[in-house]
Design a protein around this motif. Sequence first.
Motif, PDB file in Angstrom:
ATOM      1  N   UNK A  92       0.850  -1.194   0.000  1.00 13.51           N
ATOM      2  CA  UNK A  92       0.000   0.000   0.000  1.00 13.51           C
ATOM      3  C   UNK A  92       0.885   1.243   0.000  1.00 13.51           C
ATOM      4  N   UNK A  93       0.372   2.307  -0.565  1.00 13.55           N
ATOM      5  CA  UNK A  93       1.082   3.575  -0.605  1.00 13.55           C
ATOM      6  C   UNK A  93       0.897   4.301   0.724  1.00 13.55           C
ATOM      7  N   UNK A  94       1.978   4.863   1.275  1.00 11.74           N
ATOM      8  CA  UNK A  94       1.817   5.667   2.492  1.00 11.74           C
ATOM      9  C   UNK A  94       0.844   6.814   2.222  1.00 11.74           C
ATOM     10  N   UNK A  95       0.124   7.212   3.241  1.00 12.75           N
ATOM     11  CA  UNK A  95      -0.860   8.262   3.023  1.00 12.75           C
ATOM     12  C   UNK A  95      -0.573   9.480   3.869  1.00 12.75           C
ATOM     13  N   UNK A  96      -1.084  10.587   3.385  1.00 14.51           N
ATOM     14  CA  UNK A  96      -1.068  11.841   4.119  1.00 14.51           C
ATOM     15  C   UNK A  96      -2.530  12.237   4.253  1.00 14.51           C
ATOM     16  N   UNK A  97      -2.979  12.435   5.484  1.00 15.52           N
ATOM     17  CA  UNK A  97      -4.396  12.719   5.713  1.00 15.52           C
ATOM     18  C   UNK A  97      -4.587  14.153   6.194  1.00 15.52           C
ATOM     19  N   UNK A  98      -5.664  14.749   5.744  1.00 12.84           N
ATOM     20  CA  UNK A  98      -6.048  16.085   6.173  1.00 12.84           C
ATOM     21  C   UNK A  98      -7.475  16.023   6.674  1.00 12.84           C
ATOM     22  N   UNK A  99      -7.767  16.714   7.751  1.00 13.65           N
ATOM     23  CA  UNK A  99      -9.120  16.758   8.296  1.00 13.65           C
ATOM     24  C   UNK A  99      -9.589  18.190   8.394  1.00 13.65           C
ATOM     25  N   UNK A 100     -10.795  18.328   8.874  1.00 12.44           N
ATOM     26  CA  UNK A 100     -11.353  19.673   9.035  1.00 12.44           C
ATOM     27  C   UNK A 100     -10.830  20.278  10.330  1.00 12.44           C
ATOM     28  N   UNK A 101     -10.644  21.597  10.362  1.00 15.90           N
ATOM     29  CA  UNK A 101     -10.242  22.253  11.607  1.00 15.90           C
ATOM     30  C   UNK A 101     -11.289  22.005  12.699  1.00 15.90           C
ATOM     31  N   UNK A 102     -10.857  22.098  13.947  1.00 13.64           N
ATOM     32  CA  UNK A 102     -11.751  21.819  15.072  1.00 13.64           C
ATOM     33  C   UNK A 102     -13.044  22.618  15.021  1.00 13.64           C
ATOM     34  N   UNK A 103     -12.968  23.878  14.593  1.00 14.36           N
ATOM     35  CA  UNK A 103     -14.171  24.699  14.577  1.00 14.36           C
ATOM     36  C   UNK A 103     -15.118  24.320  13.427  1.00 14.36           C
ATOM     37  N   UNK A 104     -14.711  23.401  12.563  1.00 15.82           N
ATOM     38  CA  UNK A 104     -15.561  22.921  11.473  1.00 15.82           C
ATOM     39  C   UNK A 104     -16.147  21.543  11.769  1.00 15.82           C
ATOM     40  N   UNK A 105     -15.771  20.952  12.878  1.00 21.03           N
ATOM     41  CA  UNK A 105     -16.233  19.603  13.194  1.00 21.03           C
ATOM     42  C   UNK A 105     -17.755  19.542  13.160  1.00 21.03           C
ATOM     43  N   UNK A 106     -18.306  18.506  12.507  1.00 23.05           N
ATOM     44  CA  UNK A 106     -19.758  18.358  12.512  1.00 23.05           C
ATOM     45  C   UNK A 106     -20.247  18.041  13.923  1.00 23.05           C
ATOM     46  N   UNK A 164      -4.187  21.307  -1.089  1.00 25.70           N
ATOM     47  CA  UNK A 164      -3.280  20.205  -0.774  1.00 25.70           C
ATOM     48  C   UNK A 164      -3.173  19.189  -1.897  1.00 25.70           C
ATOM     49  N   UNK A 165      -4.282  18.956  -2.584  1.00 26.14           N
ATOM     50  CA  UNK A 165      -4.284  17.998  -3.672  1.00 26.14           C
ATOM     51  C   UNK A 165      -3.697  16.665  -3.275  1.00 26.14           C
ATOM     52  N   UNK A 166      -2.747  16.208  -4.010  1.00 24.46           N
ATOM     53  CA  UNK A 166      -2.104  14.931  -3.725  1.00 24.46           C
ATOM     54  C   UNK A 166      -0.818  15.204  -2.952  1.00 24.46           C
ATOM     55  N   UNK A 167      -1.003  15.707  -1.742  1.00 20.83           N
ATOM     56  CA  UNK A 167       0.114  16.147  -0.907  1.00 20.83           C
ATOM     57  C   UNK A 167       1.183  15.068  -0.769  1.00 20.83           C
ATOM     58  N   UNK A 168       2.417  15.511  -0.798  1.00 23.27           N
ATOM     59  CA  UNK A 168       3.533  14.605  -0.597  1.00 23.27           C
ATOM     60  C   UNK A 168       4.008  13.928  -1.872  1.00 23.27           C
ATOM     61  N   UNK A 169       3.270  14.078  -2.967  1.00 22.91           N
ATOM     62  CA  UNK A 169       3.662  13.407  -4.203  1.00 22.91           C
ATOM     63  C   UNK A 169       4.269  14.367  -5.206  1.00 22.91           C
ATOM     64  N   UNK A 170       4.145  15.662  -4.957  1.00 18.40           N
ATOM     65  CA  UNK A 170       4.663  16.643  -5.887  1.00 18.40           C
ATOM     66  C   UNK A 170       3.786  16.814  -7.117  1.00 18.40           C
ATOM     67  N   UNK A 171       2.613  16.205  -7.100  1.00 18.97           N
ATOM     68  CA  UNK A 171       1.712  16.305  -8.248  1.00 18.97           C
ATOM     69  C   UNK A 171       0.760  17.472  -8.068  1.00 18.97           C
ATOM     70  N   UNK A 172       0.282  17.962  -9.160  1.00 22.57           N
ATOM     71  CA  UNK A 172      -0.654  19.072  -9.153  1.00 22.57           C
ATOM     72  C   UNK A 172      -1.962  18.658  -8.492  1.00 22.57           C
TER      73      UNK A 172
END
Length: 174
Positions: free
Chosen positions: A39-53, A91-99
């Motif tokens: 599996x490919x390592x992942x980089x995850x992004x979440x919503x800021x705390x003030x946006x939490x549902x 952020x797009x595909x963060x960590x891969x250098x891709x657009x």
Amino acid sequence: KSKIVIGVTATPWNKGMGLRWTKFIVPATTKELIEEGWLTPLVAFGVPDDYEPDGSKVHTNFDGDYVESEAEAAMTTAPIVGNVVRTWLDKGTAGTGQHPGDRAFMFCVNRSHAKKMQAKFEEAGVSCGYIDGTMDADARECVFDKYRSGDIKVLSSIDTIGVGIDEDVRSIIY
């Protein structure tokens, strides 16, 4: 007569699975599969705390899954939707250098949520297709052809691309 039923799943961590099977055999963890190069390592992004549902308004059903209508209401608030689109653009595909314009699959709560998210990406100038489990094979293939050609950058989906998909995906929006 007693019967033995064997279930196979890629996601044994779903709470509802315990209602169906009495024993899990996990041959490898996600971490182990990444370390072994499967599996490919992942980089995850979440919503800021003030946006939490507001999770207090989202209940689970007998299977342990969220009640769709409540989850949709929580996930389609303006700050969350705006953050999803903005984060993907930034952020797009963060960590891969891709657009950031590279291909993404977006998994939504239900059809209504998927269509709303598609509209928000399109409002931001991102070509976004829609696919769901009720579409016939020809209609789905047409959408996938546009995705493969790059005419569609994000594919908003429900009930159709979770299993058996072999496509070029650079980011997942979940």
